[in-house]
Design a protein around this motif. Structure first.
Motif, mmCIF file in Angstrom:
data_model
loop_
_atom_site.group_PDB
_atom_site.id
_atom_site.type_symbol
_atom_site.label_atom_id
_atom_site.label_comp_id
_atom_site.label_asym_id
_atom_site.label_seq_id
_atom_site.Cartn_x
_atom_site.Cartn_y
_atom_site.Cartn_z
ATOM 1 N N ARG A 1 -22.121 22.278 41.944
ATOM 2 C CA ARG A 1 -23.132 21.279 42.276
ATOM 3 C C ARG A 1 -24.239 21.968 43.054
ATOM 4 O O ARG A 1 -24.015 22.432 44.179
ATOM 5 N N VAL B 1 -18.471 16.556 56.792
ATOM 6 C CA VAL B 1 -17.892 16.410 55.451
ATOM 7 C C VAL B 1 -17.134 17.675 55.055
ATOM 8 O O VAL B 1 -17.674 18.774 55.091
ATOM 9 N N LYS C 1 -11.931 5.025 52.608
ATOM 10 C CA LYS C 1 -11.788 5.235 51.158
ATOM 11 C C LYS C 1 -11.156 6.591 50.913
ATOM 12 O O LYS C 1 -11.164 7.472 51.788
ATOM 13 N N TYR D 1 -15.405 12.892 56.453
ATOM 14 C CA TYR D 1 -14.620 13.252 55.255
ATOM 15 C C TYR D 1 -13.639 14.376 55.571
ATOM 16 O O TYR D 1 -14.045 15.519 55.791
ATOM 17 N N TYR E 1 -23.219 15.275 39.582
ATOM 18 C CA TYR E 1 -22.734 15.872 40.826
ATOM 19 C C TYR E 1 -21.212 15.849 40.919
ATOM 20 O O TYR E 1 -20.529 15.253 40.093
ATOM 21 N N ASP E 2 -20.700 16.574 41.875
ATOM 22 C CA ASP E 2 -19.267 16.649 42.189
ATOM 23 C C ASP E 2 -18.397 16.962 40.966
ATOM 24 O O ASP E 2 -17.474 16.193 40.621
ATOM 25 N N PHE F 1 -15.005 18.394 51.554
ATOM 26 C CA PHE F 1 -14.838 17.665 50.293
ATOM 27 C C PHE F 1 -14.283 18.627 49.231
ATOM 28 O O PHE F 1 -15.027 19.393 48.617
ATOM 29 N N ASP G 1 -22.057 18.744 52.775
ATOM 30 C CA ASP G 1 -22.972 18.579 51.631
ATOM 31 C C ASP G 1 -24.029 19.678 51.602
ATOM 32 O O ASP G 1 -25.181 19.442 51.195
ATOM 33 N N PHE H 1 -22.463 22.896 46.843
ATOM 34 C CA PHE H 1 -21.263 22.360 47.493
ATOM 35 C C PHE H 1 -20.467 21.546 46.485
ATOM 36 O O PHE H 1 -20.848 21.473 45.311
ATOM 37 N N ASN H 2 -19.338 20.982 46.880
ATOM 38 C CA ASN H 2 -18.503 20.118 46.024
ATOM 39 C C ASN H 2 -18.430 20.671 44.597
ATOM 40 O O ASN H 2 -18.847 20.027 43.641
ATOM 41 N N VAL I 1 -25.401 16.466 55.271
ATOM 42 C CA VAL I 1 -24.588 15.294 55.653
ATOM 43 C C VAL I 1 -23.494 15.800 56.602
ATOM 44 O O VAL I 1 -22.547 16.454 56.169
#
Ligand code: BMA
Length: 325
Positions: free
Chosen positions: A63, A281, A212, A242, A107-108, A283, A304, A47-48, A278
């Motif tokens: 990732r 999400v 955020k 997210y 990661y990411d 992302f 995730d 993912f990501n 998770v």
């Protein structure tokens, strides 16, 4: 097409037309998730991840958390941007300095072509998360450079060309945990080693991003400004959610926000976004664009766990930002 995208035509951009009845600015592939969590024998989740056009096809950095639940990034190739061959072994970076080359976790990732090479930025473990930087010419050998920033930082995303003669990067200072805050900042570098002239770009504003925000794909240069797709997080009674949205940044002074969409572009709503390691999400870490048609394909991590794709038109996203400020 109303707006110009600076970049190349990408005739073989992954694409599926808007499904009938779909009302969103962008729409998901009905084949999502395009990369399942267990594509590799040892992957817990994929993912990501970031993809780019490469030699008439596609390459990417993925990732892949493994079945030890260690976070690693892997190189991959694809003919069509949808079906991926991902190396079973994680990337091992070439690095002259053992202090920097001492690997903890990665990661990411994001991938950004600048001038003659592909830069990879990722969340790199160095006494806490910070922004790791490497470059590659061939997606086989990766040369690691200095970490861009002090810990703690995440979501380091480079601009695809120098701005006012300097390399430029967005990032999101954070903490060692799950970071219940976070604004996007801009930094520049003459040499990809020393980063400074830090500028605040934007903070939390709307409800869907009230906890955020963090830059997503490499910003896209358009006649209207840099199109920035970014994730935003709200805290519900059940934890973080997210989603992602978009903003336009000034071309010469990208820390100046020209407009910012009040509504998200996409939020967790499908089963594969709502449920996974998770929950809740979406992302985004990469986008492909075709400057002939203004089509965009956005790659995002889902819960995730797996990797999904959404399609749209850059013009519609820009109109969404402006009409929804
Ligand atoms: C962030 C990062 C992302 C992840 C997200 C949701 O802090 O760790 O990789 O997708 O949390 O868990």
């Amino acid at each position: 097409m109303k707006y110009q995208i600076k970049g190349s035509a990408l005739r073989n951009i992954p694409w599926e037309d808007r499904p009938e009845g779909e009302k969103g600015v962008i729409w998901r592939s009905p084949h999502n998730p395009i990369i399942p969590r267990d594509l590799l024998p040892t992957s817990n989740s994929i993912f990501n991840s970031a993809v780019v056009p490469y030699e008439g096809a596609y390459a990417g950095v993925f990732r892949c958390d493994n079945t030890n639940r260690e976070m690693r990034i892997h190189s991959g190739r694809s003919k069509d941007g949808i079906h991926w061959d991902i190396d079973e072994k994680p990337i091992t970076f070439q690095c002259d300095d053992p202090e920097i080359g001492l690997f903890q976790y990665a990661y990411d990732p994001r991938v950004c072509f600048i001038e003659d090479r592909y830069y990879v930025t990722w969340c790199n473990g160095y006494h806490g998360p910070t922004i790791g930087v490497a470059y590659t010419h061939d997606f086989k050998t990766f040369h690691q450079l200095e970490n861009a920033f002090l810990p703690y930082n995440r979501n380091g995303v480079m601009f695809p060309r120098k701005i006012n003669g300097k390399f430029a990067m967005l990032s999101r200072p954070s903490d060692t945990g799950h970071t219940p805050f976070g604004d996007i900042f801009y930094s520049e570098s003459p040499d990809m080693v020393y980063w400074g002239k830090h500028r605040h770009v934007m903070g939390r504003r709307h409800a869907w991003e009230s906890t955020k925000i963090g830059a997503g794909p490499v910003p896209i240069e358009t006649s209207e400004g840099w199109l920035l797709i970014y994730h935003g997080v709200l805290t519900s009674c059940n934890g973080y959610v997210y989603s992602f949205g978009a903003a336009l940044l000034d071309l010469d002074e990208p820390w100046k926000v020209l407009a910012r969409g009040k509504a998200y572009l996409l939020s967790p709503q499908k089963q594969y976004e709502l449920m996974g390691d998770v929950p809740n999400v979406t992302f985004p870490c990469a986008a492909l664009v075709d400057s002939d048609t203004n089509r965009i394909a956005i790659y995002y991590g889902a819960a995730d766990t797996s990797t999904a794709i959404a399609y749209g038109y850059v013009d519609d996203i820009i109109d969404h930002i402006r009409n929804n400020c």
